[in-house]
Design an enzyme around this catalytic site. Structure first.
Site, PDB file in Angstrom:
ATOM      1  N   GLU A 126     -17.307  16.329   1.706  1.00  0.00           N
ATOM      2  CA  GLU A 126     -16.967  15.464   2.830  1.00  0.00           C
ATOM      3  C   GLU A 126     -17.603  14.103   2.619  1.00  0.00           C
ATOM      4  OE1 GLU A 126     -17.769  17.415   6.453  1.00  0.00           O
ATOM      5  OE2 GLU A 126     -19.824  17.900   5.958  1.00  0.00           O
ATOM      6  N   CYS A 167     -29.979  20.518   6.210  1.00  0.00           N
ATOM      7  CA  CYS A 167     -29.428  21.272   5.079  1.00  0.00           C
ATOM      8  C   CYS A 167     -29.985  20.734   3.775  1.00  0.00           C
ATOM      9  CB  CYS A 167     -27.911  21.207   5.081  1.00  0.00           C
ATOM     10  SG  CYS A 167     -27.289  19.531   5.188  1.00  0.00           S
ATOM     11  N   GLU A 211     -19.273  23.660   4.205  1.00  0.00           N
ATOM     12  CA  GLU A 211     -20.560  23.047   3.838  1.00  0.00           C
ATOM     13  C   GLU A 211     -21.635  23.973   4.390  1.00  0.00           C
ATOM     14  OE1 GLU A 211     -20.912  20.422   2.031  1.00  0.00           O
ATOM     15  OE2 GLU A 211     -18.888  19.606   2.100  1.00  0.00           O
ATOM     16  N   ASN A 266     -27.696  20.664  13.883  1.00  0.00           N
ATOM     17  CA  ASN A 266     -28.795  19.812  13.387  1.00  0.00           C
ATOM     18  C   ASN A 266     -28.412  18.338  13.273  1.00  0.00           C
ATOM     19  OD1 ASN A 266     -27.171  20.352  11.156  1.00  0.00           O
ATOM     20  ND2 ASN A 266     -28.885  20.403   9.741  1.00  0.00           N
TER      21      ASN A 266
END
Ligand code: NAD
Length: 503
Positions: A470, A290, A256, A158
């Site tokens: 991150e 997300c 993640e 994505n």
């Protein structure tokens, strides 16, 4: 890097500085999700043997790369950032063609890679440790960051360039070498990124690219004893598998994963602003972020007014090919993703939610060969319904009524994920209370759940992440380990915790 015939271009893996085909000789096609007749390219279907070669190359390259001073490593990254910036438009077009999101968004994706690369290159001169006074005389104490070795990088489709940059660039500036497996749906953007790193002068073997499926390529990376860190972004289910398979070799695992993010619209909210935010948060990237605002919890006093405006605006969104400047929402990335959305429509209907708009594939010739779906809103959704609990990853927003701020927070937190949340309110007390009480890694006030910037930590709680972050300086903690160093210049044995320094 590639060979072209009149019809399609074939792209190769990058292993030890050479662009090579898979040892199996197999390849796969990558097609444009807005028009499946358009073959974007042919990519290597790699095997465990290719992964082993890439890991070997990265292991050997590590011996030299870790000793290159970090500011020198960073110079290459500055050069890479400049190259990405120069080619931004072409890179964005390739990305829209391979994964469908509209050009403005793919330009943003590339911009994020530029921002991250410049930011992390700056960190080449800022990998600060601590110096502290020793408890003993004539003794020096400090901590230094050290690289870890080979980093396995596994990414979703994505954010085809942004997410790889969030991982590869900090890994490199810290002195690690990389084996990179991008999502099978977006190998071209990954390859474009790696090619630029190569052009910027990153030495052979330091970054290796292996395309192919998660089961074959991804798994082989995770179980290798020569990999010291796995950095994975993707679904929670696959993240769990990655974690389990990496555990026996005690490598570091940075995950993640999924989200079910919430916008909370309070009774004192600026409704127009909230509607604008929910449209962008819910339908940007066709809901395939997300951080997508897939739940909107609205105070009962403004519920109907909000819903009316939100539905009217969603109905007005232009769906189409992301390369067309008039398009506001592109296709889903794949048939699989479209099928998932359609399954959740059935689930939502059967659970008794009120379908307010969408719920269909748009009709017409321009949609015939793509994975298009209308922006869809369910209202009167109960917090326990599956459409309010599970990540759909498509243009489907569930609107949930609530009676109070406290109830909104409880509903907001009442999912297994903890990535992003937001509140629309004019009341600063409520804004701060929500900021404190939402158990998520990211929080917004009077803005939707999407819109992270590269210099702050990014990640989530609960089933979204495993405690790492991150982006920002936090990314250095993912890709380095601390070493504590004591230098005794007293010329005698001094025993910590036993000998005491004289006053
Ligand atoms: P996915 O989990 O299907 O795949 C992610 C990557 O893992 C791909 O490269 C895939 O090939 C690989 N993979 C699959 N099986 C594997 C295995 N057994 N071993 C090793 N690797 C394997 O996810 P996706 O469909 O590509 O992406 C969508 C998901 O990513 C959503 O759940 C979304 O929320 C999540 N995501 C999270 C973030 C975040 O920062 N939290 C960001 C973007 C996307």
């Amino acid at each position: 890097m590639s060979t072209a015939t009149s019809k399609t271009t074939t792209y190769f893996n990058l292993i030890d500085g050479a662009w090579v085909s898979s040892s199996s000789g197999d390849a796969f096609e990558n097609r444009n999700p807005a028009n499946t007749d358009d073959v974007v390219g042919v990519f290597q279907r790699s095997t465990a043997a290719d992964v082993a070669d890439a890991i070997d190359a990265a292991r050997l390259a590590y011996d030299r790369w870790r000793l290159v001073p970090a500011p020198r490593r960073a110079e290459l990254l500055f050069r890479a950032a400049q190259l990405i910036a120069e080619r931004k438009e072409a890179l964005a077009r390739d990305m829209t063609r391979e994964m469908g999101k509209v050009l403005d968004e793919t330009r943003g994706d590339v911009q994020e890679a530029i921002d991250m690369t410049f930011f992390m290159a700056g960190e080449g001169r800022r990998q600060y440790g601590q110096t502290v006074p020793s408890e003993l005389r004539d003794k020096f104490a400090m901590s230094v960051r050290q690289p870890m070795g080979v980093a396995a990088i596994i990414t979703p489709w994505n954010f085809p360039m942004a997410i790889p940059s969030w991982k590869i660039i900090p890994a490199l500036v810290c002195g690690n070498t990389v084996v990179f497996k991008p999502a099978t749906l977006t190998p071209l953007s990954a390859l474009n990124f790696v090619k630029i790193l190569e052009e910027a002068g990153v030495p052979r073997g330091v970054v290796n690219l292996v395309t192919g499926g998660g089961g074959e390529v991804g798994s082989a990376m995770i179980v290798s004893d020569d990999v010291r860190i796995v950095s994975f972004t993707g679904s929670t289910d696959v993240g769990r598998t990655v974690s389990q398979h990496a555990a026996p070799s005690f490598k570091k695992v940075h995950l993640e994963m999924g989200g079910k993010n919430v916008v909370m619209v309070m009774d004192d909210a600026n409704l127009e602003l909230a509607v604008e935010g929910c449209l962008w948060g819910g339908f940007g990237t066709t809901g395939q972020r997300c951080t997508a605002a897939s739940r909107v919890v609205v105070h009962e006093r403004v519920y109907e007014a909000f819903l009316e405006q939100f539905v009217a605006r969603a109905k007005g969104l232009t769906v189409g090919d992301g390369l067309d400047p008039n398009t506001q929402m592109g296709p889903l990335v794949s048939q699989g993703q479209l099928d998932t959305v359609m399954q959740y429509l059935e689930i939502g209907r059967s659970e008794g939610a009120r379908l307010m708009c969408g719920g269909r594939r748009p009709s017409g010739a321009m949609y015939a060969n793509g994975f298009f779906h209308e922006p869809t809103i369910f209202a009167d959704v109960a917090p326990s319904m599956r459409i309010a609990q599970e990540e759909i990853f498509g243009p489907v927003v569930s609107v949930v009524p609530c009676r109070s701020f406290d109830e909104a927070v409880a509903i907001g937190n009442g999912v297994q994920y903890g990535l992003s949340a937001s509140i629309y309110t004019q009341d600063i007390n409520r804004a701060f209370a929500a900021m404190r009480d939402m158990y998520t890694g990211i929080f917004y006030v009077n803005a939707p759940t999407i819109g992270a910037e590269v210099h702050l930590p990014f990640g989530g709680t609960k089933a979204t992440g495993n405690g790492h972050r991150e982006a920002g300086v936090a990314a250095l903690d993912v890709f380095s380990e601390w070493k504590s160093v004591y230098v005794d210049f007293s010329g005698r044995l001094q025993r910590a915790q036993i000998d005491t320094a004289d006053l």
